[in-house]
Design a protein around this motif. Structure first.
Motif, mmCIF file in Angstrom:
data_model
loop_
_atom_site.group_PDB
_atom_site.id
_atom_site.type_symbol
_atom_site.label_atom_id
_atom_site.label_comp_id
_atom_site.label_asym_id
_atom_site.label_seq_id
_atom_site.Cartn_x
_atom_site.Cartn_y
_atom_site.Cartn_z
ATOM 1 N N GLU A 8 10.777 -1.847 -6.634
ATOM 2 C CA GLU A 8 9.403 -2.107 -6.708
ATOM 3 C C GLU A 8 9.073 -2.624 -8.232
ATOM 4 O O GLU A 8 8.190 -3.559 -8.325
ATOM 5 C CB GLU A 8 8.473 -1.100 -6.226
ATOM 6 C CG GLU A 8 8.405 -0.929 -4.702
ATOM 7 C CD GLU A 8 7.639 0.471 -4.212
ATOM 8 O OE1 GLU A 8 7.356 0.283 -3.257
ATOM 9 O OE2 GLU A 8 7.989 1.727 -4.829
ATOM 10 N N THR A 84 -5.229 -6.620 -8.904
ATOM 11 C CA THR A 84 -4.552 -5.804 -7.744
ATOM 12 C C THR A 84 -3.139 -5.368 -8.208
ATOM 13 O O THR A 84 -2.730 -4.286 -8.085
ATOM 14 C CB THR A 84 -4.694 -6.795 -6.690
ATOM 15 O OG1 THR A 84 -5.874 -6.936 -6.161
ATOM 16 C CG2 THR A 84 -3.780 -6.005 -5.437
ATOM 17 N N GLN A 88 -1.126 -1.583 -8.741
ATOM 18 C CA GLN A 88 0.065 -1.385 -7.987
ATOM 19 C C GLN A 88 1.065 -0.913 -8.830
ATOM 20 O O GLN A 88 1.899 -0.239 -8.730
ATOM 21 C CB GLN A 88 0.474 -2.302 -7.095
ATOM 22 C CG GLN A 88 -0.410 -2.752 -6.078
ATOM 23 C CD GLN A 88 0.127 -4.106 -5.286
ATOM 24 O OE1 GLN A 88 0.768 -5.018 -6.011
ATOM 25 N NE2 GLN A 88 -0.160 -4.101 -3.901
#
Length: 158
Positions: A8, A84, A88
């Motif tokens: 990720e 955003t 994250q």
């Protein structure tokens, strides 16, 4: 909130590279706007933090530099997607860890200075590629810091 996996982090940095590169290119095309002066001031304060080996202050200033670069692009969709992504990415924590690598503070500052020179010179393509290079350097430092603290080697599959 769980820590992001290595995969990720890599994927989020790929997006960060694209968005911040675009921000640098668009800002370079705008000419003399107030964000350029704010970026100059940020770099002056960053230089003082580096000279004092103050990684905590520098980490805050890094976030400010990147935010100014993106907001200075004057593209509301870019800013929305960027913010955003930063939420994250748990960016502040990752940057703080990456700055523990010996020499990274000075390297990061030099990279910021180079991006700003290109933006001020209205070299949009050069600014975009310099910003992308900077984000990749930050990613490498982040993954290396994770590896030193017991993480996995920097692979996309992890």
């Amino acid at each position: 909130m769980r820590a992001p996996s290595r995969r990720e982090v890599v994927e989020l940095f790929e997006l960060k590279e694209m968005l911040e590169g675009m921000g640098a290119r668009l800002l370079a095309g705008r000419g003399p706007v107030r964000e350029l002066d704010a970026l100059e001031e940020n770099i002056e304060r960053s230089a003082a933090a580096v000279a004092a080996s103050d990684a905590a202050t520098y980490a805050v200033l890094v976030h400010g530099f990147h935010e100014l670069l993106v907001t200075g692009a004057d593209n509301t969709q870019l800013v929305t997607h960027y913010r955003t992504l930063m939420n994250q990415l748990a960016y502040h924590r990752l940057v703080s860890a990456s700055l523990t690598r010996p020499g990274r503070l000075g390297e990061s500052l030099a990279e910021h200075r180079h991006v700003l020179e290109l933006v001020r010179g209205k070299d949009g393509v050069g600014a975009e590629f310099a910003m992308r290079d900077h984000v990749r350097s930050s990613e490498r430092a982040t993954l290396t810091a994770g590896h030193r603290t017991g993480g996995h080697p920097p692979t996309k599959e992890s």
